[in-house]
Design a protein around this motif. Structure first.
Motif, mmCIF file in Angstrom:
data_model
loop_
_atom_site.group_PDB
_atom_site.id
_atom_site.type_symbol
_atom_site.label_atom_id
_atom_site.label_comp_id
_atom_site.label_asym_id
_atom_site.label_seq_id
_atom_site.Cartn_x
_atom_site.Cartn_y
_atom_site.Cartn_z
ATOM 1 N N ALA A 19 5.400 -3.932 -11.202
ATOM 2 C CA ALA A 19 4.521 -3.201 -10.111
ATOM 3 C C ALA A 19 4.805 -1.641 -10.572
ATOM 4 N N PHE A 20 3.772 -0.759 -9.822
ATOM 5 C CA PHE A 20 3.744 0.416 -10.038
ATOM 6 C C PHE A 20 2.972 1.091 -8.791
ATOM 7 N N VAL A 21 3.219 2.466 -8.774
ATOM 8 C CA VAL A 21 2.255 3.339 -7.856
ATOM 9 C C VAL A 21 2.074 4.669 -8.662
ATOM 10 N N LYS A 22 0.781 4.792 -8.706
ATOM 11 C CA LYS A 22 0.058 5.951 -9.562
ATOM 12 C C LYS A 22 -0.341 7.054 -8.646
ATOM 13 N N PHE A 23 -0.114 7.970 -8.966
ATOM 14 C CA PHE A 23 -0.413 9.353 -8.175
ATOM 15 C C PHE A 23 -1.802 9.772 -8.919
ATOM 16 N N GLU A 24 -2.667 10.445 -7.921
ATOM 17 C CA GLU A 24 -3.939 11.013 -8.730
ATOM 18 C C GLU A 24 -4.099 12.500 -8.069
ATOM 19 N N VAL A 76 -2.652 5.216 -5.638
ATOM 20 C CA VAL A 76 -2.866 3.779 -5.766
ATOM 21 C C VAL A 76 -1.657 3.032 -6.269
ATOM 22 N N HIS A 77 -1.360 1.835 -5.878
ATOM 23 C CA HIS A 77 -0.127 1.069 -6.246
ATOM 24 C C HIS A 77 -0.594 -0.479 -6.036
ATOM 25 N N ASP A 83 -3.350 4.488 -1.001
ATOM 26 C CA ASP A 83 -2.549 4.923 -0.270
ATOM 27 C C ASP A 83 -3.309 5.812 0.837
ATOM 28 N N ALA A 84 -3.486 5.581 2.173
ATOM 29 C CA ALA A 84 -4.188 6.252 3.068
ATOM 30 C C ALA A 84 -3.447 7.294 3.738
ATOM 31 N N THR A 106 3.970 -11.598 -8.542
ATOM 32 C CA THR A 106 2.630 -11.742 -9.277
ATOM 33 C C THR A 106 1.355 -11.097 -9.137
ATOM 34 N N GLU A 107 1.478 -10.185 -7.982
ATOM 35 C CA GLU A 107 0.204 -9.554 -7.655
ATOM 36 C C GLU A 107 -0.032 -8.734 -8.875
ATOM 37 N N ASN A 108 -1.166 -8.364 -8.924
ATOM 38 C CA ASN A 108 -1.709 -7.472 -9.825
ATOM 39 C C ASN A 108 -2.932 -6.446 -9.195
ATOM 40 N N GLN A 109 -2.798 -6.263 -7.977
ATOM 41 C CA GLN A 109 -4.008 -5.441 -7.503
ATOM 42 C C GLN A 109 -3.366 -3.919 -7.085
#
Length: 387
Positions: free
Chosen positions: A331-336, A39-40, A29-30, A22-25
């Motif tokens: 869920a997702f992980v987003k690269f920048e 970010v994820h 990623d450090a 249920t998370e949406n934050q």
């Protein structure tokens, strides 16, 4: 950073005792420098940990293999450098990576884990075993088929396999391709294995002319049934990554940023969800689909397709997770910054924290894998274990 919108799912998955997500934050990623930051959603590392998997991702644009691992509840994005990595094949014991002019194969040597210089205990260690020189053939997707590594040879518009004598051996080509020439006529790119054989492939057109697929990128894409060598579906927008899973043929209609299925009886694409990027790279684990997204560059290759109409700042690069039971993104992980395009996404099963070694000369030079019969013969004469 502002959290991205995420559709929550109240469904409890059918895998073990996994709780509903249920998370949406989005958490930063450090683990790496600013150029490779990501970010994820906060549930992403827990998802990997509960499934007992690692995700392998190739980005030819950044020249890296990315290993997405859970490190005690923190997402670890581990990078290994390669020359234009694209196609991936992976199982618990081996990984194959297609690069600019080579195919590299790595095998898991568990005994080597103890020799890795790391503060975290690894549960798999993949060391190089075979490097095969293909030449510049623009290797795309690949898979082990009856213990042969079959790959999409895009420049020659065919499926091929490795050879001890030749750069490659063609094993199939579309009926509309007249000869094996390096003209990238149809931009053959994706392949799906069904019942132990390559059964479906995707291409961006049905041209027999050099780069002829470029004439109709928006809706010239096709799905081909390899067995009959007939076109099973038309009107697709730069399709990629066909997969047979759970009795259905899944596909990424990349030009529209969507993910869905093909109704083989009707030859029709049925979208399930549309995502904020050029969808390319697909792997499944139970009821979950792991889908690669790319921002796509402002080049002639990507002009004229629906996803290119989306402003650049709204296009994402990363891996999105879709629950097939609910059609929701969970869920997702987003690269920048440095990572803007993804080609392949593969689940590495049974390993939460693996390592792949391609630059440690000392470890590669002093770790040996021998047949069990050889080790049995040497028993009692010294330490014969790998590593």
């Amino acid at each position: 950073m502002k959290a991205m919108g995420l559709v929550a799912s109240s469904t409890t998955f059918s895998l073990g005792t996994m709780a509903a997500v249920t998370e949406n934050q989005s958490n930063r990623d450090a683990n790496h420098d600013a150029a490779l930051r990501s970010v994820h959603t906060s549930n992403f590392p827990d998802l990997l940990d509960q499934l007992g998997i690692t995700l392998l991702v190739t980005t030819y644009q950044a020249g890296k293999l990315v290993m997405l691992r859970s490190d005690q509840g923190v997402l670890n994005t581990h990078f290994r450098m390669f020359d234009k990595p694209m196609g991936l094949a992976a199982d618990a014991d081996r990984i194959a990576i297609g690069t600019a002019m080579q195919v590299h194969e790595f095998h898991n040597i568990p005994a080597a884990c103890s020799r890795l210089q790391s503060s975290r205990l690894h549960d798999a260690c993949f060391l190089p075993r075979v490097t095969h020189h293909t030449g510049d053939i623009d290797v795309h997707e690949m898979a082990w088929v009856q213990d042969d590594l079959v790959f999409v040879n895009t420049r020659f518009s065919c499926l091929a396999k490795r050879s001890g004598t030749y750069n490659f051996v063609p094993v199939w080509r579309p009926s509309f391709i007249n000869q094996n020439v390096p003209d990238d006529c149809c931009h053959l790119n994706g392949m799906a294995v069904r019942d132990g054989d390559v059964r479906y492939v995707t291409a961006l057109g049905d041209s027999n002319e050099a780069s002829g697929w470029r004439a109709n990128k928006k809706e010239g894409g096709i799905l081909i049934d390899v067995q009959s060598n007939e076109i099973a579906a038309r009107g697709l927008s730069m399709p990629h990554s066909p997969r047979w899973h759970d009795g259905k043929l899944w596909l990424l209609n990349s030009g529209s940023g969507s993910f869905g299925t093909i109704d083989l009886a009707l030859g029709r694409y049925e979208p399930m969800v549309t995502l904020p990027g050029f969808t390319r790279g697909l792997s499944f684990y139970g009821p979950l689909a792991f889908i690669g997204l790319s921002q796509v560059r402002e080049t002639a290759v990507f002009t004229g397709i629906p996803i290119a109409d989306l402003p650049m700042e709204q296009r994402c690069c990363g891996v999105w997770v879709v629950n097939l039971q609910t059609a929701n993104v969970i869920a997702f992980v987003k690269f920048e910054d440095a990572v803007q395009e993804i080609f392949a996404v593969e689940v590495l099963p049974g390993s939460r924290y693996p390592e792949l070694v391609n630059e440690d000369r000392e470890l590669m030079g002093n770790t040996y894998e021998l047949p069990d019969t050889t080790l049995a013969d040497d028993a009692g004469t010294g330490d014969s274990s790998p590593g």
